[in-house]
Design an enzyme around this catalytic site. Sequence first.
Site, PDB file in Angstrom:
ATOM      1  N   CYS A 111     -30.535   7.551  -5.477  1.00 25.43           N
ATOM      2  CA  CYS A 111     -29.599   8.633  -5.186  1.00 25.43           C
ATOM      3  C   CYS A 111     -29.510   9.646  -6.332  1.00 25.43           C
ATOM      4  O   CYS A 111     -30.459  10.363  -6.559  1.00 25.43           O
ATOM      5  CB  CYS A 111     -28.229   8.080  -4.783  1.00 25.43           C
ATOM      6  SG  CYS A 111     -27.262   9.301  -3.851  1.00 25.43           S
TER       7      CYS A 111
ATOM      8  N   GLU B  84     -29.157  -0.910  -2.486  1.00 28.89           N
ATOM      9  CA  GLU B  84     -28.324  -1.957  -3.101  1.00 28.89           C
ATOM     10  C   GLU B  84     -26.978  -2.098  -2.380  1.00 28.89           C
ATOM     11  O   GLU B  84     -26.422  -3.184  -2.304  1.00 28.89           O
ATOM     12  CB  GLU B  84     -28.125  -1.656  -4.597  1.00 28.89           C
ATOM     13  CG  GLU B  84     -27.051  -0.638  -4.956  1.00 28.89           C
ATOM     14  CD  GLU B  84     -27.321   0.770  -4.460  1.00 28.89           C
ATOM     15  OE1 GLU B  84     -28.455   1.072  -4.083  1.00 28.89           O
ATOM     16  OE2 GLU B  84     -26.356   1.566  -4.448  1.00 28.89           O
TER      17      GLU B  84
ATOM     18  N   HIS C  45     -29.228   4.326  -0.595  1.00 30.26           N
ATOM     19  CA  HIS C  45     -28.659   3.273  -1.448  1.00 30.26           C
ATOM     20  C   HIS C  45     -29.016   1.884  -0.904  1.00 30.26           C
ATOM     21  O   HIS C  45     -28.186   1.256  -0.230  1.00 30.26           O
ATOM     22  CB  HIS C  45     -27.137   3.401  -1.509  1.00 30.26           C
ATOM     23  CG  HIS C  45     -26.642   4.442  -2.460  1.00 30.26           C
ATOM     24  ND1 HIS C  45     -26.501   4.208  -3.815  1.00 30.26           N
ATOM     25  CD2 HIS C  45     -26.258   5.716  -2.256  1.00 30.26           C
ATOM     26  CE1 HIS C  45     -26.033   5.301  -4.401  1.00 30.26           C
ATOM     27  NE2 HIS C  45     -25.882   6.237  -3.472  1.00 30.26           N
TER      28      HIS C  45
END
Length: 249
Positions: free
Chosen positions: A129, A226, A224
């Site tokens: 990001c 994660e 994202h």
Amino acid sequence: MRKYLLLLSLLLLTACGGRRTPVSLAVIGITCSRSSSGATQLATTYTEAIQRAGGVAVVLPTLDSYARAEELLDALDGIVFSGGEDVSPQWYGEEIWNETVHVDAVRDYSDSLLAKAALASGKPILAICRGEQLMNVVMGGSLYQDLPTQFGTEVKHGGGATHLIGLEPGSVLAEIYGTDSLSVNSFHHQGVKALAPGVRATAHTADGLVEAYENEQLWAVQFHPEKDLQAGDTRWLRLFEAFVARCQP
Ligand code: MN
């Protein structure tokens, strides 16, 4: 008697040493943002992803010297540039476009030092990001400061939207997932405008926006992974495992 005790101690030490894992784990630093009170701040999603993938996650402090950044990179096997604020447009020669652009000059400077030291080190980089946007800027690219007013797209980016990305054949994502498209989250209002030299765009949304780019050293994603991994989307563990494997000392 004393001789036997010494021998026994040696045997015990050897036995204990034998139980230690012979493989040294990859130590991976993760850049942070700062809270309004100046505290180092990082979502647990990043450290958890690296740990679940078998790496040793290290939270990196804010730096103000290139020598310090080089020292830190010496101690690491790889680095993750995490999400957060917008990158100041001054870094690519523009003024702030509108009130949606929020920057932290201290973090920008620290991250730029770490980015330059990381690139110089040749060690694997994963950029997520803001990290993806930062690396593009540090390497000479530019950004759309505000996608809704500068890019004009039919795809919903940001606000936790979900959209498809098309993958380039032979890219890291295409190789890991054995597919030509993926469903990903979207939490960004900025995006890559001019892509930096030395990398190739490897994923796009239907509107043509770059959602991933890479080269031999750097994997960058606009989404994202994660965050979705922590929320239970185990697809993304494979991406972090592939990255940790590349960082293996
Ligand atoms: Mn998006």
